[in-house]
Design a protein around this motif. Sequence first.
Motif, PDB file in Angstrom:
ATOM      1  N   TYR A 274       0.797  -1.225   0.000  1.00 52.88           N
ATOM      2  CA  TYR A 274       0.000   0.000   0.000  1.00 52.88           C
ATOM      3  C   TYR A 274       0.836   1.286   0.000  1.00 52.88           C
ATOM      4  CZ  TYR A 274      -4.232  -2.704   0.864  1.00 52.88           C
ATOM      5  OH  TYR A 274      -5.268  -3.582   0.751  1.00 52.88           O
ATOM      6  N   VAL A 275       1.955   1.298   0.702  1.00 52.47           N
ATOM      7  CA  VAL A 275       2.742   2.521   0.812  1.00 52.47           C
ATOM      8  C   VAL A 275       3.182   3.010  -0.562  1.00 52.47           C
ATOM      9  CG1 VAL A 275       4.873   3.515   1.734  1.00 52.47           C
ATOM     10  CG2 VAL A 275       3.498   1.987   3.160  1.00 52.47           C
ATOM     11  N   ASP A 276       3.489   2.079  -1.468  1.00 51.69           N
ATOM     12  CA  ASP A 276       3.940   2.477  -2.802  1.00 51.69           C
ATOM     13  C   ASP A 276       2.865   3.261  -3.550  1.00 51.69           C
ATOM     14  OD1 ASP A 276       2.451   0.065  -2.799  1.00 51.69           O
ATOM     15  OD2 ASP A 276       3.097  -0.361  -4.853  1.00 51.69           O
ATOM     16  N   ARG A 277       1.608   3.034  -3.226  1.00 55.29           N
ATOM     17  CA  ARG A 277       0.520   3.749  -3.899  1.00 55.29           C
ATOM     18  C   ARG A 277       0.482   5.213  -3.471  1.00 55.29           C
ATOM     19  NH1 ARG A 277      -4.198  -0.980  -3.438  1.00 55.29           N
ATOM     20  NH2 ARG A 277      -2.741  -2.701  -3.849  1.00 55.29           N
ATOM     21  N   VAL A 278       0.894   5.484  -2.261  1.00 53.65           N
ATOM     22  CA  VAL A 278       0.985   6.872  -1.786  1.00 53.65           C
ATOM     23  C   VAL A 278       2.266   7.517  -2.307  1.00 53.65           C
ATOM     24  CG1 VAL A 278       1.188   8.350   0.246  1.00 53.65           C
ATOM     25  CG2 VAL A 278      -0.384   6.407   0.271  1.00 53.65           C
TER      26      VAL A 278
END
Length: 593
Positions: A274-278
């Motif tokens: 998920y962090v990569d999406r931010v």
Amino acid sequence: MTEIEHGGTTTRSESASTATASRQSLSQGHGLGTRGRRGLAIASLLALAAVVRFLPLYWSPHPATLDGFQYAWFASETLRTGALPISAFRVDSIVFTGLITSVSAVVGVDALRVTQPLSSLIGVFGVFTGVAVAHRVARGFDWPRRRVSAAVVATGAILALNGIFLRRTMDADEEVLFYVLLPLTLLTLHVWLDDGSHTRRWAVPLGILLVTLPLAHIFSTLIAGLAIVGLVVAHAVQHPDRRTLLGGGAIAAGFWLYFGGYYQVAATVMQIAYVDRVVAFPGLFLAWGIILVVGVAWVWTTSSRARSLAVVVPLGVFYLVTAVNTLVSVYPGTPQTPTLVLVPVVALALPLLVGGVGMGLLTPHRSVGAIVVALLAGPLTVIGFSLTASLTPEYVNTAIRAQTFGHLPLAILAGLVIARLLATRAGLDTDFAPGRSDSGSDGGRSVLRTAAVALVLLMVVVSVPFAYLNLDTGTYPSTTLDSEFEAVGFASDAGDEWATDHSLSRVGVHYYRSDPTVSPTASWLSGGTSPTCRVLSQESWTTSGAHLFPFAPETVSEERYESWLGSRHVVYANTGRDPATVSLPVTAAGEGC
């Protein structure tokens, strides 16, 4: 709103005062007004919440969501080796794995059998937490006990049976923890900000919760961080003092620094999602953070009607898009909404829109409403970011995951509206029609209010089946059956690569640690050549279709399916709700699929 509810005073005639006193006396002594009856009603709702959350065990003892198999394997491996399998962990796997491992060790039951019941039980606690927050919010209105009880019980009923909330609060993954942890965190922070005389008392549980959140779930922690900012802003609008601006600001900033630092360090030895999406759109995410701050400040100071529209309009857009998606894929690469799924989802439109209208009941004069605002602000910000970042399956699914967190605050708001309607119908409230008696035209309105409440609750009940449906095919149950689990075990035993659909492949990867693939299956189903390796297939491929998430399911005709099996070596077959077959190509298979 009456003047009393806004903190003002008013003078009434003696007869009106007598009537009011009589109504308050009635509200304290009858119906849900007594604590015993309210407690019995809540206990009954929790029992009902448990029944519908444990229902997947009727179909299968296995986890009702695919991620649950991974946590079952984590726990089993921990018990087998005496050490956590850190190299296979995500940065948020620690807490849920620890819970499953501990319960499995204490009760002496295999971790795979413990995972689903434990998740369902945590989901029941999620309903209880929502009821507790609803009680705190309703009490902040200085209502008679009977009306507070009505709001709490209505909220509990909606949370117990809301199909979308039900689905997520029985899924066997770490997110289920946050339906308990997030409301508790915001409630604790609210009390800390609101009650300066007990700072130390609330600082300890608040600190424990803030430290735990990032260890429990990455995505939910992101929502929690945004919700905390929203709560601090809501308090700062009403009380811009040192405690709120410096203390609250320090807590919000410190939490973001803490979980950001933890994820950065933990990612060196564990996996992170998920962090990569931010990170891919940092400027856009910051912009939505600014929208959150400005939006909360505006909502907390604008008119009641505008406050309601701020929630009702996004809900209306959501349901419009959902309806259109049954006809054509709105988002490229994602499946259309099956009609069977659309019905229970649309049924929730009325309860959720009533909750949106209830947003108008909140006011800065009742600071406890800031909890509800914060609970809405977090998921709405993530949804806005996801849908403006990229119209890809990953971001669309992020928005879908985020919307579930909005059901708790909307249930609380709907509960407040229902309580007002019931109080007015019973003649215990004059908020809607001051100075009128419940006769003549008011009698007709009373019937309409009763019918409206009944309809809202009926629509909640209609949404229950959504919790058990496969969202891509519209079939049920959305759990892994014994026959499927055993077939995956057989296909995995060979040790080489094998093909199947998405759902069964995840069981192989997560629990059996095998190497399944989906591409050859998808290719054959769409008219391509037969896979050159072992294939685990199911009879449902000829009816509802094979699961190919995040893409739409594919079907094959029964004639082609039977002919295909006839051209291969069938080495395994079972019976059950959805018979499964493992087959090999007649000619020697090449390397891989």
